[in-house]
Design a protein around this motif. Structure first.
Motif, short mmCIF file in Angstrom:
data_model
loop_
_atom_site.label_atom_id
_atom_site.label_comp_id
_atom_site.label_asym_id
_atom_site.label_seq_id
_atom_site.Cartn_x
_atom_site.Cartn_y
_atom_site.Cartn_z
N ASN A 36 0.85 -1.19 0.00
CA ASN A 36 0.00 0.00 0.00
C ASN A 36 0.89 1.25 0.00
O ASN A 36 1.87 1.31 0.72
CB ASN A 36 -0.90 0.04 1.24
CG ASN A 36 -1.92 -1.09 1.23
OD1 ASN A 36 -1.92 -1.93 2.11
ND2 ASN A 36 -2.76 -1.12 0.22
N GLY A 37 0.53 2.20 -0.85
CA GLY A 37 1.27 3.46 -0.88
C GLY A 37 2.57 3.39 -1.66
O GLY A 37 3.37 4.33 -1.61
N SER A 38 2.79 2.32 -2.41
CA SER A 38 4.07 2.19 -3.12
C SER A 38 4.09 2.95 -4.45
O SER A 38 5.13 3.01 -5.11
CB SER A 38 4.42 0.71 -3.34
OG SER A 38 3.38 0.05 -4.03
N THR A 41 -1.12 3.33 -8.04
CA THR A 41 -2.19 4.16 -8.62
C THR A 41 -1.61 5.46 -9.18
O THR A 41 -2.07 5.95 -10.23
CB THR A 41 -3.27 4.44 -7.56
OG1 THR A 41 -3.86 3.19 -7.17
CG2 THR A 41 -4.35 5.36 -8.09
N GLN A 83 -9.59 2.70 -8.85
CA GLN A 83 -9.50 1.81 -7.70
C GLN A 83 -10.80 1.80 -6.89
O GLN A 83 -11.31 0.74 -6.56
CB GLN A 83 -8.32 2.24 -6.83
CG GLN A 83 -8.06 1.35 -5.64
CD GLN A 83 -6.71 1.68 -4.98
OE1 GLN A 83 -5.92 2.46 -5.51
NE2 GLN A 83 -6.46 1.09 -3.84
N GLU A 175 -6.85 -2.72 -9.27
CA GLU A 175 -7.45 -3.64 -8.30
C GLU A 175 -8.85 -4.12 -8.71
O GLU A 175 -9.82 -3.96 -7.96
CB GLU A 175 -7.46 -3.01 -6.90
CG GLU A 175 -6.05 -2.66 -6.43
CD GLU A 175 -5.95 -2.36 -4.94
OE1 GLU A 175 -6.84 -2.80 -4.18
OE2 GLU A 175 -4.99 -1.70 -4.54
N HIS A 207 -3.72 -6.89 -5.53
CA HIS A 207 -3.11 -7.45 -4.32
C HIS A 207 -3.35 -8.96 -4.22
O HIS A 207 -2.75 -9.60 -3.36
CB HIS A 207 -3.67 -6.76 -3.07
CG HIS A 207 -3.16 -5.36 -2.88
ND1 HIS A 207 -1.85 -5.08 -2.53
CD2 HIS A 207 -3.76 -4.15 -2.98
CE1 HIS A 207 -1.69 -3.77 -2.43
NE2 HIS A 207 -2.83 -3.18 -2.70
N TYR A 246 7.16 -7.33 0.42
CA TYR A 246 5.74 -7.46 0.08
C TYR A 246 5.19 -8.85 0.29
O TYR A 246 4.30 -9.07 1.11
CB TYR A 246 5.55 -7.02 -1.38
CG TYR A 246 4.11 -6.97 -1.81
CD1 TYR A 246 3.16 -6.33 -1.04
CD2 TYR A 246 3.70 -7.55 -3.01
CE1 TYR A 246 1.84 -6.27 -1.44
CE2 TYR A 246 2.38 -7.49 -3.42
CZ TYR A 246 1.46 -6.86 -2.64
OH TYR A 246 0.17 -6.81 -3.04
N GLU A 250 2.22 -10.25 2.87
CA GLU A 250 0.86 -10.23 2.33
C GLU A 250 0.38 -11.55 1.76
O GLU A 250 -0.80 -11.83 1.77
CB GLU A 250 0.74 -9.16 1.24
CG GLU A 250 1.08 -7.78 1.77
CD GLU A 250 -0.02 -6.78 1.50
OE1 GLU A 250 -1.05 -7.17 0.93
OE2 GLU A 250 0.17 -5.62 1.86
#
Ligand SMILES: Nc1ncnc2c1ncn2[C@@H]1O[C@H](COP(=O)(O)OP(=O)(O)OP(=O)(O)O)[C@@H](O)[C@H]1O
Ligand SMILES: [Mg+2]
Length: 252
Positions: A36-38, A41, A83, A175, A207, A246, A250
């Motif tokens: 997340n936040g990498s 988007t 997203q 996603e 993800h 990652y 996850e």
């Protein structure tokens, strides 16, 4: 076909994307993964003109498209989904698809000239396109339902269907599996594979590692805005840096 070189975007003091370079090959499913936040988007927004980069370039084939407006980029044959938002006109599923089909890239000025006077048959074409896509996505029985009344998962599937109805060469999905039930996920991934088999190219942020590893030809991994790794699913699934950043947390 889509290629970015040293793409960089800052938000204040945060560098959301830091000199990222990679290429999406034609008729492949290319995965874009990372925590997340990498910056996944943000990458989509830069590549489709919704954000301007601070540095770096975006190429579509041989043509540089850096900084072009979203409507201009979509006319070149790149469609995307978002997203979180699914914003449908207050129309039935079928009418949403007819509208998207009317915006088809292929309906060029030349095409219209060659079909002078046949606007009615053109409209019939859009109807046939809409019906074919409804069937393909397994939502034909919902053709006359108002899109906004659909459950969330079906709305997400419709979003992909609408993007496809615009006749893109590259489909960028942010996603697409989030919010789908297991059966819907399997169904949508089957559809994406069949789309690739027809020669379309897909860039997929996701993800769901099982789906990514099964469907992708190539995977790019981002972490804190930088390109951490790139390779085949087999290479990525055993890449130490990717596992640490990652996969270890996850998906392992
Ligand atoms: N418009 C914006 N203004 C300020 N910061 C932003 C903006 N868009 C994104 N960011 C920041 O940039 C970083 C990257 O965000 P981005 O949405 O690209 O991540 P992501 O990889 O898509 O994450 P996720 O998996 O959670 O969707 C994050 O730290 C985010 O907070
Ligand atoms: Mg995101």
């Amino acid at each position: 076909m889509l290629r970015v070189h040293d793409l960089t975007r800052r938000f204040g003091r945060l560098t959301a994307l830091d000199r990222v370079s990679f290429e999406v090959a034609e008729a492949t499913i290319h995965g874009l993964i990372g925590p997340n936040g990498s910056g996944k988007t943000t990458f989509f927004n830069l590549a489709t003109g919704f954000l301007q980069p601070n540095a770096g370039k975006v190429f579509w084939g041989d043509r540089e498209v850096t900084g072009l407006a979203p409507h201009h980029i979509s006319r070149l044959g790149i469609a995307r989904t978002f997203q979180n938002t699914s914003n449908f006109a207050n129309l039935t599923l079928r009418d949403n698809l007819v509208v998207a089909s009317r915006n088809r890239v292929q309906t060029s000025v030349l095409h219209r000239m060659l079909h002078l006077g046949s606007a009615r048959s053109e409209e019939a074409d859009h109807g046939r396109t809409a019906d074919a896509i409804l069937e393909r996505f397994g939502i034909g029985h919902l053709a006359h339902t108002i899109a906004a009344d659909l459950p969330g998962g079906t709305q997400k599937i419709l979003g992909v269907a609408i993007a496809l109805a615009t006749g893109p060469r590259l489909l960028m999905l942010d996603e697409p599996l989030a919010g789908l039930n297991p059966a819907e996920k399997v169904q949508l991934m089957d559809i994406l594979r069949s789309i690739r088999a027809e020669g379309l190219t897909l860039l997929l942020i996701e993800h769901d590692m099982k789906a990514i590893m099964q469907a992708c030809d190539r995977i790019t991994v981002l972490s804190y805005g930088t390109l951490l790794a790139e390779g085949s699913p087999a290479e990525i699934s055993r890449d130490p840096a990717t596992i640490k950043a990652y996969l270890g947390t996850e998906a392992a």
